[in-house]
Design a protein around this motif. Structure first.
Motif, mmCIF file in Angstrom:
data_model
loop_
_atom_site.group_PDB
_atom_site.id
_atom_site.type_symbol
_atom_site.label_atom_id
_atom_site.label_comp_id
_atom_site.label_asym_id
_atom_site.label_seq_id
_atom_site.Cartn_x
_atom_site.Cartn_y
_atom_site.Cartn_z
ATOM 1 N N ARG A 44 2.749 -17.306 8.343
ATOM 2 C CA ARG A 44 1.664 -18.202 7.953
ATOM 3 C C ARG A 44 0.342 -17.805 8.599
ATOM 4 O O ARG A 44 -0.695 -17.730 7.930
ATOM 5 C CB ARG A 44 2.015 -19.648 8.281
ATOM 6 N N GLU A 45 0.362 -17.528 9.891
ATOM 7 C CA GLU A 45 -0.860 -17.126 10.585
ATOM 8 C C GLU A 45 -1.408 -15.823 10.006
ATOM 9 O O GLU A 45 -2.618 -15.664 9.829
ATOM 10 C CB GLU A 45 -0.593 -16.965 12.082
ATOM 11 N N THR A 46 -0.515 -14.903 9.714
ATOM 12 C CA THR A 46 -0.918 -13.617 9.159
ATOM 13 C C THR A 46 -1.512 -13.790 7.765
ATOM 14 O O THR A 46 -2.539 -13.196 7.443
ATOM 15 C CB THR A 46 0.284 -12.655 9.119
ATOM 16 N N ALA A 47 -0.887 -14.616 6.933
ATOM 17 C CA ALA A 47 -1.390 -14.853 5.577
ATOM 18 C C ALA A 47 -2.768 -15.507 5.611
ATOM 19 O O ALA A 47 -3.658 -15.136 4.835
ATOM 20 C CB ALA A 47 -0.412 -15.722 4.798
ATOM 21 N N ILE A 48 -2.972 -16.434 6.510
ATOM 22 C CA ILE A 48 -4.276 -17.090 6.635
ATOM 23 C C ILE A 48 -5.334 -16.079 7.067
ATOM 24 O O ILE A 48 -6.436 -16.034 6.509
ATOM 25 C CB ILE A 48 -4.202 -18.281 7.607
ATOM 26 N N ALA A 49 -4.998 -15.231 8.031
ATOM 27 C CA ALA A 49 -5.934 -14.210 8.493
ATOM 28 C C ALA A 49 -6.271 -13.222 7.370
ATOM 29 O O ALA A 49 -7.432 -12.826 7.198
ATOM 30 C CB ALA A 49 -5.362 -13.471 9.697
ATOM 31 N N MET A 50 -5.257 -12.843 6.593
ATOM 32 C CA MET A 50 -5.481 -11.924 5.476
ATOM 33 C C MET A 50 -6.408 -12.560 4.443
ATOM 34 O O MET A 50 -7.303 -11.903 3.909
ATOM 35 C CB MET A 50 -4.152 -11.529 4.840
ATOM 36 N N GLN A 51 -6.212 -13.838 4.160
ATOM 37 C CA GLN A 51 -7.043 -14.525 3.175
ATOM 38 C C GLN A 51 -8.476 -14.671 3.671
ATOM 39 O O GLN A 51 -9.420 -14.490 2.910
ATOM 40 C CB GLN A 51 -6.460 -15.901 2.832
ATOM 41 N N ARG A 52 -8.644 -14.986 4.925
ATOM 42 C CA ARG A 52 -10.005 -15.103 5.472
ATOM 43 C C ARG A 52 -10.733 -13.774 5.367
ATOM 44 O O ARG A 52 -11.905 -13.729 4.996
ATOM 45 C CB ARG A 52 -9.951 -15.571 6.921
ATOM 46 N N LYS A 53 -10.027 -12.702 5.692
ATOM 47 C CA LYS A 53 -10.632 -11.374 5.611
ATOM 48 C C LYS A 53 -10.986 -11.058 4.153
ATOM 49 O O LYS A 53 -12.065 -10.542 3.867
ATOM 50 C CB LYS A 53 -9.669 -10.319 6.148
ATOM 51 N N ARG A 54 -10.109 -11.397 3.238
ATOM 52 C CA ARG A 54 -10.342 -11.139 1.804
ATOM 53 C C ARG A 54 -11.564 -11.915 1.308
ATOM 54 O O ARG A 54 -12.357 -11.398 0.544
ATOM 55 C CB ARG A 54 -9.110 -11.557 1.015
ATOM 56 N N CYS A 55 -11.721 -13.145 1.759
ATOM 57 C CA CYS A 55 -12.855 -13.973 1.310
ATOM 58 C C CYS A 55 -14.182 -13.450 1.818
ATOM 59 O O CYS A 55 -15.192 -13.516 1.119
ATOM 60 C CB CYS A 55 -12.669 -15.415 1.777
ATOM 61 N N PHE A 56 -14.201 -12.934 3.023
ATOM 62 C CA PHE A 56 -15.451 -12.471 3.608
ATOM 63 C C PHE A 56 -15.799 -11.050 3.211
ATOM 64 O O PHE A 56 -16.953 -10.667 3.262
ATOM 65 C CB PHE A 56 -15.409 -12.598 5.133
#
Length: 68
Positions: A54-66
């Motif tokens: 979950r933490e990894t998926a959230i970090a990946m999504q944040r990076k993708r958004c920015f």
């Protein structure tokens, strides 16, 4: 284990395909492709970094958004 927002993205993908005039077959192909690729990327990162999904998926999504 894969977070729900990764595994259950089919509804959003289907809506996008339908909005753009795609067929049911195209929606299922895109769902299969997108969820498979995202799950593989996620699990490769989880196992490579010994992190939580979950933490990894959230970090990946944040990076993708920015990045985009």
């Amino acid at each position: 284990m894969v977070p729900d927002f990764v595994a259950n993205a089919g509804g959003v993908i289907t809506a996008s395909v339908e909005y753009h005039g795609g067929t049911e077959t195209q929606a299922f192909e895109r769902i299969n492709d997108t969820i498979s690729k995202n799950t593989k990327k996620l699990l490769d990162k989880v196992y490579g970094e010994n992190s939580y999904p979950r933490e990894t998926a959230i970090a990946m999504q944040r990076k993708r958004c920015f990045v985009q």
